[in-house]
Scaffold this motif. Structure first.
Motif, PDB file in Angstrom:
ATOM      1  N   PHE A  43      -2.188 -31.799  15.691  1.00 44.36           N
ATOM      2  CA  PHE A  43      -3.097 -32.383  16.680  1.00 44.36           C
ATOM      3  C   PHE A  43      -3.610 -33.436  15.686  1.00 44.36           C
ATOM      4  CE2 PHE A  43      -3.427 -28.287  18.945  1.00 44.36           C
ATOM      5  CZ  PHE A  43      -2.315 -28.538  19.722  1.00 44.36           C
ATOM      6  N   THR A  44      -3.406 -34.772  16.164  1.00 44.70           N
ATOM      7  CA  THR A  44      -3.864 -35.797  15.157  1.00 44.70           C
ATOM      8  C   THR A  44      -4.524 -36.972  16.183  1.00 44.70           C
ATOM      9  OG1 THR A  44      -3.428 -37.420  13.303  1.00 44.70           O
ATOM     10  CG2 THR A  44      -1.647 -36.984  15.095  1.00 44.70           C
ATOM     11  N   GLY A  45      -4.941 -38.283  15.528  1.00 39.97           N
ATOM     12  CA  GLY A  45      -5.339 -39.140  16.607  1.00 39.97           C
ATOM     13  C   GLY A  45      -5.322 -40.311  15.825  1.00 39.97           C
ATOM     14  N   GLY A  46      -6.541 -41.083  16.150  1.00 37.17           N
ATOM     15  CA  GLY A  46      -7.831 -40.812  16.987  1.00 37.17           C
ATOM     16  C   GLY A  46      -8.389 -39.522  16.270  1.00 37.17           C
ATOM     17  N   GLU A  47      -9.468 -39.510  17.182  1.00 33.92           N
ATOM     18  CA  GLU A  47     -10.057 -38.093  16.832  1.00 33.92           C
ATOM     19  C   GLU A  47      -9.754 -37.105  17.722  1.00 33.92           C
ATOM     20  OE1 GLU A  47     -11.741 -36.797  14.164  1.00 33.92           O
ATOM     21  OE2 GLU A  47     -11.674 -35.032  15.856  1.00 33.92           O
ATOM     22  N   PRO A  48      -9.119 -36.022  17.446  1.00 30.44           N
ATOM     23  CA  PRO A  48      -8.443 -35.136  18.529  1.00 30.44           C
ATOM     24  C   PRO A  48      -9.582 -34.160  18.875  1.00 30.44           C
ATOM     25  CG  PRO A  48      -7.616 -34.688  16.286  1.00 30.44           C
ATOM     26  CD  PRO A  48      -8.086 -36.035  16.223  1.00 30.44           C
ATOM     27  N   LEU A  49     -10.817 -33.824  18.275  1.00 29.77           N
ATOM     28  CA  LEU A  49     -11.645 -32.979  18.496  1.00 29.77           C
ATOM     29  C   LEU A  49     -12.614 -33.506  19.739  1.00 29.77           C
ATOM     30  CD1 LEU A  49     -12.533 -31.338  15.413  1.00 29.77           C
ATOM     31  CD2 LEU A  49     -11.096 -30.390  17.071  1.00 29.77           C
ATOM     32  N   LEU A  50     -12.424 -34.731  20.120  1.00 26.82           N
ATOM     33  CA  LEU A  50     -13.062 -35.418  21.310  1.00 26.82           C
ATOM     34  C   LEU A  50     -12.722 -34.680  22.569  1.00 26.82           C
ATOM     35  CD1 LEU A  50     -13.138 -39.401  20.430  1.00 26.82           C
ATOM     36  CD2 LEU A  50     -15.234 -37.920  20.450  1.00 26.82           C
ATOM     37  N   GLN A  51     -11.527 -34.039  22.394  1.00 23.31           N
ATOM     38  CA  GLN A  51     -10.753 -33.678  23.427  1.00 23.31           C
ATOM     39  C   GLN A  51     -10.536 -32.070  22.966  1.00 23.31           C
ATOM     40  OE1 GLN A  51      -8.017 -36.052  25.708  1.00 23.31           O
ATOM     41  NE2 GLN A  51      -7.871 -37.358  23.718  1.00 23.31           N
ATOM     42  N   GLY A  52     -11.570 -31.608  22.678  1.00 25.90           N
ATOM     43  CA  GLY A  52     -11.392 -30.252  21.872  1.00 25.90           C
ATOM     44  C   GLY A  52     -11.167 -29.104  22.993  1.00 25.90           C
ATOM     45  N   ARG A  53     -11.674 -29.321  24.381  1.00 25.80           N
ATOM     46  CA  ARG A  53     -11.715 -28.404  25.211  1.00 25.80           C
ATOM     47  C   ARG A  53      -9.972 -28.409  25.829  1.00 25.80           C
ATOM     48  NH1 ARG A  53     -17.235 -28.943  28.069  1.00 25.80           N
ATOM     49  NH2 ARG A  53     -16.229 -30.645  28.491  1.00 25.80           N
ATOM     50  N   GLU A  54      -9.432 -29.528  26.120  1.00 22.53           N
ATOM     51  CA  GLU A  54      -8.345 -29.816  26.557  1.00 22.53           C
ATOM     52  C   GLU A  54      -7.317 -29.254  25.477  1.00 22.53           C
ATOM     53  OE1 GLU A  54     -10.527 -32.081  26.433  1.00 22.53           O
ATOM     54  OE2 GLU A  54     -10.562 -33.108  28.259  1.00 22.53           O
ATOM     55  N   LEU A  55      -7.576 -29.398  24.231  1.00 21.09           N
ATOM     56  CA  LEU A  55      -6.794 -29.034  23.300  1.00 21.09           C
ATOM     57  C   LEU A  55      -6.724 -27.238  23.024  1.00 21.09           C
ATOM     58  CD1 LEU A  55      -7.022 -31.378  20.189  1.00 21.09           C
ATOM     59  CD2 LEU A  55      -5.212 -31.160  21.635  1.00 21.09           C
ATOM     60  N   ALA A  56      -7.583 -26.721  23.369  1.00 15.88           N
ATOM     61  CA  ALA A  56      -7.749 -25.436  23.661  1.00 15.88           C
ATOM     62  C   ALA A  56      -6.965 -24.801  24.511  1.00 15.88           C
ATOM     63  CB  ALA A  56      -9.279 -24.875  23.761  1.00 15.88           C
ATOM     64  N   ARG A  57      -6.882 -25.475  25.813  1.00 15.39           N
ATOM     65  CA  ARG A  57      -6.007 -24.867  26.943  1.00 15.39           C
ATOM     66  C   ARG A  57      -4.686 -25.310  26.382  1.00 15.39           C
ATOM     67  NH1 ARG A  57      -9.869 -27.155  30.393  1.00 15.39           N
ATOM     68  NH2 ARG A  57      -8.771 -29.180  30.472  1.00 15.39           N
ATOM     69  N   LEU A  58      -4.310 -26.309  25.626  1.00 17.97           N
ATOM     70  CA  LEU A  58      -2.943 -26.742  25.275  1.00 17.97           C
ATOM     71  C   LEU A  58      -2.469 -25.629  24.226  1.00 17.97           C
ATOM     72  CD1 LEU A  58      -0.447 -28.504  25.133  1.00 17.97           C
ATOM     73  CD2 LEU A  58      -1.433 -29.979  23.363  1.00 17.97           C
TER      74      LEU A  58
END
Ligand code: SF4
Length: 250
Positions: free
Chosen positions: A96-111
């Motif tokens: 998971f890369t970006g940009g800054e992926p941790l701005l979407q941490g909750r979405e990444l947790a679900r993914l």
């Protein structure tokens, strides 16, 4: 989930990990849009450098700042659709890369949870600028953080680029590896200051030469490699630049 758009779809592609501890490992890259910093030399400015913002970038010309239209650069997909695209590729090291992926941490947790249900062989890495702590639901799934704190050469102010709570979290986390992009010998002093301030273990620090062409990397590696040896840091190269230059989506 907001992803960087590449052509008609999201920027999800298979390649060899180009940097850090797992350099060379076949991986699937998932590039998320949005960033909370604005590095002047950022090579993914299409994830944040929107029209009508004041940020400066090395690609600006005096009359024409190089800006991107937000609505053209983002593609929004649900986690089931993103998972389906990821699993079409063979590699199961997922980055998971970006940009800054941790701005979407909750979405990444679900993914991540969804992907693991579909294929338990999935392994996750997060590339981050080290200014945000991951939510616990995501952290539980992450095998490796590639943390790249920004130095003054990035053009971000100290308060923007250094978030003590987040850096301290990664300094304590044994799954976090710090990679610093070094443009000149003075940058090394900043690395040492951060290392001492947050007690970052020397063994989890990599220094990488700054550069977007193989020639630039070779030139800077000539003085950075001996410095790594002298100070006991691991040297990190940028494989993708040697293989593909600064091409996108490879
Ligand atoms: S933190 Fe990373 S993505 Fe964000 S502006 Fe800096 S280099 Fe670009």
């Amino acid at each position: 989930m907001k992803l960087a758009r590449h052509g008609t779809g999201p920027e999800i592609f298979e390649s060899l990990q180009g940097e850090g501890l797992s350099m060379g490992v076949p991986s699937v890259f998932v590039r998320l849009s949005l960033c909370n910093l604005h590095c002047t030399w950022c090579d993914t400015a299409y994830t944040w450098n929107w029209t009508n913002t004041q940020y400066r970038h090395v690609n600006d010309t005096p009359d024409a700042p190089r800006k991107y239209r937000r609505e053209e650069e983002i593609i929004e997909l649900d986690c089931e659709s993103v998972a389906e695209l990821i699993l079409k590729f063979r590699a199961r090291n997922l980055i998971f890369t970006g940009g800054e992926p941790l701005l979407q941490g909750r979405e990444l947790a679900r993914l991540a949870a969804h992907l693991l249900r579909l294929d338990p062989a999935c392994r996750f890495e997060v590339e981050t600028n080290g200014t945000l702590r991951p939510p616990p639901a995501l952290d539980a799934h992450i095998a490796q953080y590639n943390v790249s704190p920004k130095l003054s050469n990035s053009g971000n102010s100290p308060t923007e680029r250094e978030k003590p709570d987040a850096i301290a979290f990664f300094a304590r986390c044994e799954r976090a590896w710090f990679k610093f992009v070094v443009a000149n010998a003075a940058d090394l002093e900043e690395v040492r200051t951060l290392q001492n301030r947050y007690d970052i273990p020397q063994s989890r620090i990599l220094l990488m030469p700054e550069g977007t062409s193989p020639d630039e990397l070779r030139e800077k590696s000539r003085w950075l490699a001996p410095l790594c040896l002298q100070h006991g840091y691991r040297f990190g190269d940028r494989l993708h630049v040697h293989l593909y230059g600064s091409k996108r989506g490879v």
